[in-house]
Design a protein around this motif. Structure first.
Motif, short mmCIF file in Angstrom:
data_model
loop_
_atom_site.label_atom_id
_atom_site.label_comp_id
_atom_site.label_asym_id
_atom_site.label_seq_id
_atom_site.Cartn_x
_atom_site.Cartn_y
_atom_site.Cartn_z
N TYR A 143 9.99 4.08 -4.52
CA TYR A 143 9.75 2.77 -4.31
C TYR A 143 10.76 1.64 -4.72
O TYR A 143 10.29 0.85 -5.59
CB TYR A 143 8.18 2.53 -4.64
CG TYR A 143 7.34 3.67 -4.59
CD1 TYR A 143 7.19 4.16 -3.21
CD2 TYR A 143 6.43 4.11 -5.34
CE1 TYR A 143 6.15 5.39 -2.97
CE2 TYR A 143 5.41 5.09 -5.18
CZ TYR A 143 5.28 5.74 -3.93
OH TYR A 143 4.45 6.68 -3.79
N ARG A 160 10.84 3.92 0.40
CA ARG A 160 9.57 3.51 1.04
C ARG A 160 8.95 2.59 0.16
O ARG A 160 9.18 2.47 -1.24
CB ARG A 160 8.94 4.57 1.71
CG ARG A 160 8.42 5.78 0.61
CD ARG A 160 7.95 7.00 1.29
NE ARG A 160 7.73 7.85 0.36
CZ ARG A 160 8.28 8.83 -0.35
NH1 ARG A 160 9.95 8.70 0.22
NH2 ARG A 160 8.02 10.03 -0.79
N LYS A 161 8.15 1.76 0.79
CA LYS A 161 7.27 0.82 -0.08
C LYS A 161 6.10 1.72 -0.79
O LYS A 161 5.71 2.70 -0.55
CB LYS A 161 6.52 0.02 0.81
CG LYS A 161 5.42 0.60 1.69
CD LYS A 161 4.65 -0.48 2.52
CE LYS A 161 3.67 0.31 3.35
NZ LYS A 161 2.92 -0.86 4.30
N TRP A 187 8.99 -5.22 -2.58
CA TRP A 187 7.85 -4.90 -1.55
C TRP A 187 6.81 -5.75 -1.72
O TRP A 187 6.29 -5.93 -2.86
CB TRP A 187 7.65 -3.33 -2.13
CG TRP A 187 8.73 -2.58 -1.85
CD1 TRP A 187 9.34 -1.77 -2.90
CD2 TRP A 187 9.51 -1.92 -0.57
NE1 TRP A 187 10.47 -1.01 -2.32
CE2 TRP A 187 10.55 -0.97 -0.94
CE3 TRP A 187 9.09 -2.02 0.76
CZ2 TRP A 187 11.15 -0.36 0.11
CZ3 TRP A 187 9.90 -1.54 1.91
CH2 TRP A 187 10.95 -0.51 1.33
#
Length: 399
Positions: A143, A160-161, A187
């Protein structure tokens, strides 16, 4: 049969310069005797305590590394990681003065991370000594920032988030051993994720980030309490101000992890970080699998073709100006800070032991005192080299 060994250890206290004898029983320091010592005026820079008639070692707390990816050819991120590999790395690190550490897993597929977590948990279940040394697991990514520079060597396709449901599955696979996570607060859902992690007892560290100052402030308000390898894992070019460095230095709630191997950060950055953060500044190695290997040319899964120089600098073969990771342990950080005059030996030693212990809530934060864990390091310092002589974990010696 007890898992602890009783021991008596004699040497020079790394802070006070007193000649002491530690009595260790049932895994703890049960008594500290101060003995007579003959020495000349203490040398402020080398902390050699003059000419000690007997060749006594320095005695201090064992080293605690919050970020280590591998050692001597072993890699925690290898797709074929086994419990035996984890056990081997643990034994090797103990010989290097480490008494607690956090194996670090970087950005990868969900399945790969889960498999690695299960493997580390299995090693701990099979071997009590390994379990005693692995104080937690550090998940560095996925993340993090997707931007070049800030992302570092992490694979873009797996960035990725934050996803707390995914993270919860990982924590189950790890049998609750994930204690530290590095993420970028850029994010959209980062604040909620940070709150969830903190509520679950996880230390959240900001790293590999291109977040704005407001996003860093929001992350701190949500409970983030640390900066991962400060000054590294950021974009090569930043605005004069505001920027991600100022925002983290200014946040009094953030402790500051530093790679002080002499390659990752210039001395002026280390000096500023120590002045601003004080007792919140600590050392990490961020060592990769090539740490402890002979100098030479290597072809690696993550960095590709790299060169490890005789001086210990690891760089890309085709771009020598670009580092390919850290190839030094915490002992190099102690050496560099002390030898360069940035701080005294005792402070550097604390930055690699009691301070990271304190940040992670470990009982070893008590250092050398009665009742503290008998996690003890015997070392020598000649003004140039910090040499590990013996390591004691819970009173048990490892030569």
């Amino acid at each position: 049969m007890s898992e602890y060994n009783d021991a008596a250890v004699e040497g020079i206290h790394y802070r006070t310069g007193e000649r002491i004898k530690l009595i260790c029983k049932d895994g703890k320091i049960s008594e500290i005797k101060v003995l007579p010592i003959t020495h000349e005026k203490c040398n402020e820079r080398s902390h050699s305590f003059g000419e000690i008639k007997e060749e006594l070692p320095l005695i201090g707390p064992g080293l605690v590394d919050l970020q280590i990816n591998g050692f001597q050819g072993y890699d925690f991120n290898n797709r074929h990681l086994t419990p035996e590999t984890v056990k081997s790395v643990t034994r090797l690190l103990r010989q290097q003065g480490v008494t607690s550490y956090y194996p670090t897993l970087i950005t990868e597929s969900p399945e790969h991370i889960e498999r690695a977590l299960r493997t580390i948990a299995a090693a701990c279940a099979e071997d009590l000594e390994v379990a005693s040394m692995i104080s937690g697991i550090h998940v560095e990514g996925p993340y993090i920032s997707p931007k070049d520079g800030a992302r570092g060597a992490h694979a873009l396709k797996w960035v990725r988030k934050p996803d707390f449901e995914e993270f919860t599955q990982w924590q189950q696979a790890a049998e609750g051993r994930i204690k530290l996570i590095t993420l970028s607060p850029e994010w959209e859902n980062a604040e909620v994720f940070i709150c969830q992690c903190v509520a679950a007892g996880i230390t959240v560290s900001i790293g590999h980030t291109s977040a704005s100052s407001s996003q860093i402030k929001a992350a701190v308000a949500a409970g983030a309490s640390m900066s991962t390898h400060f000054g590294n894992g950021i974009q090569a070019e930043l605005p004069r101000h505001p920027n991600v460095l100022w925002a983290q230095l200014a946040a009094e709630e953030l402790s500051c992890c530093l790679i002080a191997d002499g390659f990752h950060l210039p001395e002026e950055v280390l000096k500023v970080a120590l002045k601003v953060k004080g007792d919140q500044a600590l050392l990490v190695s961020d060592a990769v699998a090539l740490c402890g290997m002979p100098p030479g040319y290597y072809d690696t899964p993550v960095g590709g073709k790299v060169i490890l120089t005789p001086e210990g600098r690891l760089h890309l073969a085709e771009s020598p100006e670009l580092l390919a990771g850290s190839a030094q342990l915490l002992t190099r950080g102690i050496e560099h800070l002390t030898r360069s005059g940035i701080c005294r030996l005792e402070r550097a030693w604390d930055m690699a032991s009691v301070i990271p212990s304190s940040m992670m809530g470990l009982s070893s934060a008590r250092g050398i005192e009665v009742g503290a864990p008998a996690d003890v390091l015997l070392a020598s310092w000649d003004g140039e080299q910090f040499k590990v002589l013996r390591t004691y974990k819970a009173g048990k010696c490892s030569e």
